[in-house]
Design a protein around this motif. Structure first.
Motif, mmCIF file in Angstrom:
data_model
loop_
_atom_site.group_PDB
_atom_site.id
_atom_site.type_symbol
_atom_site.label_atom_id
_atom_site.label_comp_id
_atom_site.label_asym_id
_atom_site.label_seq_id
_atom_site.Cartn_x
_atom_site.Cartn_y
_atom_site.Cartn_z
ATOM 1 N N VAL A 68 24.882 20.831 34.713
ATOM 2 C CA VAL A 68 24.680 22.242 35.060
ATOM 3 C C VAL A 68 25.789 22.697 36.016
ATOM 4 O O VAL A 68 26.535 21.889 36.560
ATOM 5 N N ARG A 69 25.881 24.001 36.197
ATOM 6 C CA ARG A 69 26.725 24.565 37.241
ATOM 7 C C ARG A 69 25.818 25.173 38.300
ATOM 8 O O ARG A 69 24.884 25.910 37.975
ATOM 9 N N LEU A 70 26.082 24.842 39.535
ATOM 10 C CA LEU A 70 25.229 25.282 40.638
ATOM 11 C C LEU A 70 25.927 26.316 41.496
ATOM 12 O O LEU A 70 27.153 26.320 41.637
ATOM 13 N N GLN A 71 25.132 27.193 42.081
ATOM 14 C CA GLN A 71 25.649 28.170 43.018
ATOM 15 C C GLN A 71 26.122 27.482 44.306
ATOM 16 O O GLN A 71 25.778 26.331 44.573
ATOM 17 N N LYS A 72 26.883 28.212 45.116
ATOM 18 C CA LYS A 72 27.289 27.682 46.413
ATOM 19 C C LYS A 72 26.096 27.577 47.347
ATOM 20 O O LYS A 72 26.092 26.756 48.269
ATOM 21 N N CYS A 90 14.325 30.794 41.573
ATOM 22 C CA CYS A 90 14.524 30.075 42.832
ATOM 23 C C CYS A 90 15.204 28.730 42.560
ATOM 24 O O CYS A 90 15.901 28.581 41.570
ATOM 25 N N GLU A 91 15.004 27.756 43.423
ATOM 26 C CA GLU A 91 15.755 26.508 43.308
ATOM 27 C C GLU A 91 15.525 25.836 41.960
ATOM 28 O O GLU A 91 14.441 25.897 41.385
ATOM 29 N N SER A 92 16.572 25.198 41.476
ATOM 30 C CA SER A 92 16.525 24.588 40.150
ATOM 31 C C SER A 92 16.604 23.067 40.185
ATOM 32 O O SER A 92 16.190 22.397 39.236
ATOM 33 N N HIS A 93 17.165 22.501 41.259
ATOM 34 C CA HIS A 93 17.319 21.058 41.359
ATOM 35 C C HIS A 93 17.110 20.620 42.803
ATOM 36 O O HIS A 93 17.418 21.370 43.737
ATOM 37 N N ARG A 94 16.587 19.425 42.956
ATOM 38 C CA ARG A 94 16.307 18.919 44.297
ATOM 39 C C ARG A 94 16.765 17.469 44.412
ATOM 40 O O ARG A 94 16.627 16.686 43.473
ATOM 41 N N LEU A 95 17.295 17.153 45.563
ATOM 42 C CA LEU A 95 17.708 15.783 45.874
ATOM 43 C C LEU A 95 16.964 15.345 47.131
ATOM 44 O O LEU A 95 16.994 16.031 48.152
ATOM 45 N N LEU A 96 16.281 14.199 47.048
ATOM 46 C CA LEU A 96 15.519 13.653 48.163
ATOM 47 C C LEU A 96 16.149 12.336 48.601
ATOM 48 O O LEU A 96 16.381 11.455 47.779
ATOM 49 N N VAL A 97 16.413 12.207 49.894
ATOM 50 C CA VAL A 97 16.874 10.941 50.466
ATOM 51 C C VAL A 97 15.794 10.471 51.423
ATOM 52 O O VAL A 97 15.486 11.141 52.412
ATOM 53 N N TYR A 124 17.588 18.313 49.818
ATOM 54 C CA TYR A 124 18.652 19.232 49.414
ATOM 55 C C TYR A 124 18.149 20.033 48.220
ATOM 56 O O TYR A 124 17.753 19.458 47.203
ATOM 57 N N SER A 125 18.180 21.346 48.331
ATOM 58 C CA SER A 125 17.704 22.214 47.260
ATOM 59 C C SER A 125 18.879 23.019 46.699
ATOM 60 O O SER A 125 19.587 23.702 47.453
ATOM 61 N N PHE A 126 19.077 22.931 45.387
ATOM 62 C CA PHE A 126 20.211 23.569 44.719
ATOM 63 C C PHE A 126 19.717 24.680 43.801
ATOM 64 O O PHE A 126 18.569 24.674 43.348
ATOM 65 N N TYR A 127 20.643 25.601 43.486
ATOM 66 C CA TYR A 127 20.309 26.761 42.667
ATOM 67 C C TYR A 127 21.307 26.862 41.528
ATOM 68 O O TYR A 127 22.506 26.955 41.756
ATOM 69 N N ALA A 128 20.812 26.824 40.296
ATOM 70 C CA ALA A 128 21.672 26.862 39.123
ATOM 71 C C ALA A 128 22.282 28.259 38.945
ATOM 72 O O ALA A 128 21.672 29.279 39.297
ATOM 73 N N GLU A 187 23.182 31.487 36.879
ATOM 74 C CA GLU A 187 22.206 32.182 36.039
ATOM 75 C C GLU A 187 22.196 31.705 34.596
ATOM 76 O O GLU A 187 21.148 31.561 33.979
ATOM 77 N N GLU A 188 23.383 31.414 34.040
ATOM 78 C CA GLU A 188 23.432 31.032 32.632
ATOM 79 C C GLU A 188 22.871 29.640 32.402
ATOM 80 O O GLU A 188 22.647 29.213 31.268
ATOM 81 N N HIS A 189 22.603 28.887 33.492
ATOM 82 C CA HIS A 189 22.069 27.536 33.357
ATOM 83 C C HIS A 189 20.611 27.453 33.762
ATOM 84 O O HIS A 189 20.054 26.371 33.814
ATOM 85 N N VAL A 190 19.998 28.568 34.065
ATOM 86 C CA VAL A 190 18.588 28.575 34.458
ATOM 87 C C VAL A 190 17.727 28.449 33.219
ATOM 88 O O VAL A 190 17.981 29.105 32.212
#
Length: 201
Positions: free
Chosen positions: A94-98, A123-130, A192-196, A198-201
């Motif tokens: 995917v491509r993520l927003q800044k 809203c957020e599309s991907h999450r990373l947990l450490v 960490y919460s990321f946002y795709a 629009e074209e990848h949502v």
């Protein structure tokens, strides 16, 4: 010694899965030295605020609202965060927003996170947990659980909260997950919460 982005991350042996929703697991996220520095700071941090909702109780804060010690300042640095974002983009295609949300969560005895999926359109599309903790055992509880459906008995996978391990996943109506009750100790997570785009949502 102040860690640098290229010397702080240590994602290795990543396993990627597509069912019941796209996710990955890595037994390592940061270098061991960095993980212990972050854990020690979290254990002594005074910025925690208790948050209670209908499906969880936990202590949390946003990294954008706190001042980090010099040796951990890279955690909010553009290079470090861009490296994480690029890794998530490559893994999930995917491509993520800044835009990126970066928070810390702390679960203590009696707290848990009930089954939910975090899905909110736009809203957020991907999450990373450490996951960070000290000497965690089965008796401490606090297992991260993924589900095949919204049925709490339909468990897909249980992740033991190994210190410095990482789990990332795509958020959707199917990304049902929970954290079991904490029976002892303190369970810390970098989120960490990321946002795709629009074209990848």
């Amino acid at each position: 010694m102040i860690a640098t982005p290229d010397k702080a991350q240590d994602f290795s042996s990543i396993e990627f899965f597509s069912v019941p929703f796209p996710y990955f697991f890595s037994p390592a996220a940061l270098t061991e030295e960095t993980s212990l520095l972050v854990l020690e700071w979290l254990e002594n941090c005074t910025s925690w605020k208790l948050k209670e909702t209908d499906f969880y109780e936990q202590h949390e804060f946003s990294f954008w609202d706190v001042e980090l010690p010099a040796r951990l300042s890279f955690l909010k640095g553009v290079d470090f965060l861009n490296t994480l974002k690029k890794g998530v983009e490559e893994l999930f295609g995917v491509r993520l927003q800044k835009r990126l949300d970066f928070t810390a969560h702390k679960l203590v005895q009696g707290q848990r996170i009930r089954l939910h999926n975090d899905y909110i359109p736009g809203c957020e599309s991907h999450r990373l947990l450490v996951q960070l903790n000290r000497g965690w055992t089965d008796e401490n509880g606090g297992m991260l659980m993924f589900f095949n459906s919204s049925d709490p008995t339909d468990i897909h996978k249980i992740f033991y909260p190994l210190h410095n391990s990482a789990v990332g996943f795509a958020i959707s109506a199917d990304s049902n997950h929970a954290v079991s009750t904490i029976y002892g100790g303190e369970r810390f997570t970098l989120v960490y919460s990321f946002y795709a785009e629009e074209e990848h949502v």
